[in-house]
Design an enzyme around this catalytic site. Structure first.
Site, PDB file in Angstrom:
ATOM      1  N   SER A  52       0.828  -1.194   0.000  1.00 59.40           N
ATOM      2  CA  SER A  52       0.000   0.000   0.000  1.00 59.40           C
ATOM      3  C   SER A  52       0.872   1.257   0.000  1.00 59.40           C
ATOM      4  O   SER A  52       1.682   1.453  -0.896  1.00 59.40           O
ATOM      5  CB  SER A  52      -0.973  -0.049   1.178  1.00 59.40           C
ATOM      6  OG  SER A  52      -1.965   0.936   1.065  1.00 59.40           O
ATOM      7  N   ASP A  65     -10.050  -4.454  -4.566  1.00 62.11           N
ATOM      8  CA  ASP A  65      -9.262  -3.357  -4.012  1.00 62.11           C
ATOM      9  C   ASP A  65      -9.396  -2.134  -4.908  1.00 62.11           C
ATOM     10  O   ASP A  65      -9.163  -2.214  -6.119  1.00 62.11           O
ATOM     11  CB  ASP A  65      -7.791  -3.780  -3.923  1.00 62.11           C
ATOM     12  CG  ASP A  65      -6.890  -2.720  -3.304  1.00 62.11           C
ATOM     13  OD1 ASP A  65      -7.396  -1.696  -2.822  1.00 62.11           O
ATOM     14  OD2 ASP A  65      -5.661  -2.946  -3.308  1.00 62.11           O
ATOM     15  N   HIS A 120      -8.178  -4.955  -0.169  1.00 62.26           N
ATOM     16  CA  HIS A 120      -6.981  -4.245   0.248  1.00 62.26           C
ATOM     17  C   HIS A 120      -6.594  -4.651   1.670  1.00 62.26           C
ATOM     18  O   HIS A 120      -7.441  -4.789   2.548  1.00 62.26           O
ATOM     19  CB  HIS A 120      -7.229  -2.732   0.198  1.00 62.26           C
ATOM     20  CG  HIS A 120      -5.984  -1.928   0.330  1.00 62.26           C
ATOM     21  ND1 HIS A 120      -5.098  -1.758  -0.703  1.00 62.26           N
ATOM     22  CD2 HIS A 120      -5.449  -1.256   1.388  1.00 62.26           C
ATOM     23  CE1 HIS A 120      -4.092  -1.012  -0.295  1.00 62.26           C
ATOM     24  NE2 HIS A 120      -4.277  -0.700   0.967  1.00 62.26           N
TER      25      HIS A 120
END
Length: 305
Positions: free
Chosen positions: A153, A246, A276
């Protein structure tokens, strides 16, 4: 179809109280940080014992070393959390599994978080760690001639920005691992429209970008937006992992395609049925263990020559 394990895992994290929701933005942020840390053990499971797990200071940047042998290559890992959350602890179990199964050491970086420390603090910290490892890595039992970088991320963004800066400084890294990386400050991809209900939406990502990079004039510069880099040739071979559900799915795929177009060897794997943040949840989501093992296998192939 979203895997039932994802839904079950989401129930483990405490939801903000009405007091936290009504607090000022910074207090709400502190509440989210605390909730992530509180749920960490339930999400990620017991700690895998390793021969070496040691905290150390890399010229002012807190780090944790995971190793199974002396003289091995090293992965420098940057945790996720929107540049505002997360810690060495929240990726501890992931790093342990990767180290145990790859034969590579892992150095997890406790970079400075926004809003207390905005861009470029996190990138500066990553580069400080690399300089430290190149200077003192042998004292830690590492091979400083074989270094990969990775992150999930926000950590993926820090990792690939750092990799590009290292390329430009003629100190290239050997490999990079990008797990659902956050790469587009404009949040412009269609996956935001399609997948915002699955735990990460456009509004929260815009807030994360604005908190990390308060100056809008900087948000499309190469050190913030990797997709804005004109020339990606010479970037290290790359593993990109994305998730079906995601909102960041498309920007990760677009970056993998851009690297391929620039002649960079890339493996892009999309994990189906997950959203995610799945990769660190080793205790609750089967795909997380598969992803960690894929990262370990890729590192073993790329670095343990």
């Amino acid at each position: 179809m979203l895997h039932p394990q994802v839904t079950a895992a989401a129930q483990l994290r405490r939801r903000p109280s009405s007091e936290e929701l009504s607090a000022d933005p910074y207090q709400r942020l502190l509440g989210v940080r605390a909730a992530m840390e509180e749920s960490n053990e339930a999400e990620t499971g017991p700690a895998l014992p390793l021969p070496v797990v040691a905290d150390f200071d890399a010229d002012g940047v807190p780090c944790r070393l995971y190793a199974t042998r002396v003289g091995g290559p090293v992965l420098v890992y940057l945790h996720g959390g929107g540049w505002c959350y997360g810690s060495i602890e929240t990726v501890d179990r992931f790093c342990r599994r990767v180290a145990e199964r790859s034969g590579c050491a892992v150095v997890s970086v406790g970079y400075r978080l926004a809003p207390e420390h905005v861009f470029p603090a996190a990138v500066d910290d990553a580069e400080t760690v690399l300089r430290y490892l190149r200077k003192s890595g042998t004292e830690l039992g590492l091979d400083p001639a074989r270094i990969a970088i990775g992150g999930d991320s926000a950590g993926g963004q820090i990792a690939t920005v750092t990799a590009r800066r290292q390329r430009d400084a003629v100190t290239p890294l050997d490999y990079q691992v990008l797990i659902y990386p956050a790469l587009d400050p404009l949040t412009s991809s269609e996956s935001y429209d399609e997948l915002g209900e699955y735990g990460l939406d456009r509004a929260s990502m815009r807030l994360a970008w604005e908190t990390f990079v308060p100056d809008p004039m900087l948000r499309l510069t190469p050190d913030v937006a990797p997709l804005a880099v004109a020339d990606l040739s010479g970037m290290p071979p790359t593993l990109v992992i994305t998730a079906e559900y995601d909102a960041l799915r498309d920007e990760g795929a677009d970056y993998a395609d851009a690297l391929i177009a620039a002649g960079v060897p890339v493996v892009h794997t999309r994990y189906m049925g997950v959203n995610h943040g799945f990769a660190r949840k080793l205790a609750t989501i089967d795909a997380a263990r598969a992803a960690a093992d894929q990262v370990a296998s890729a590192l073993r192939s790329a670095l343990t020559f």
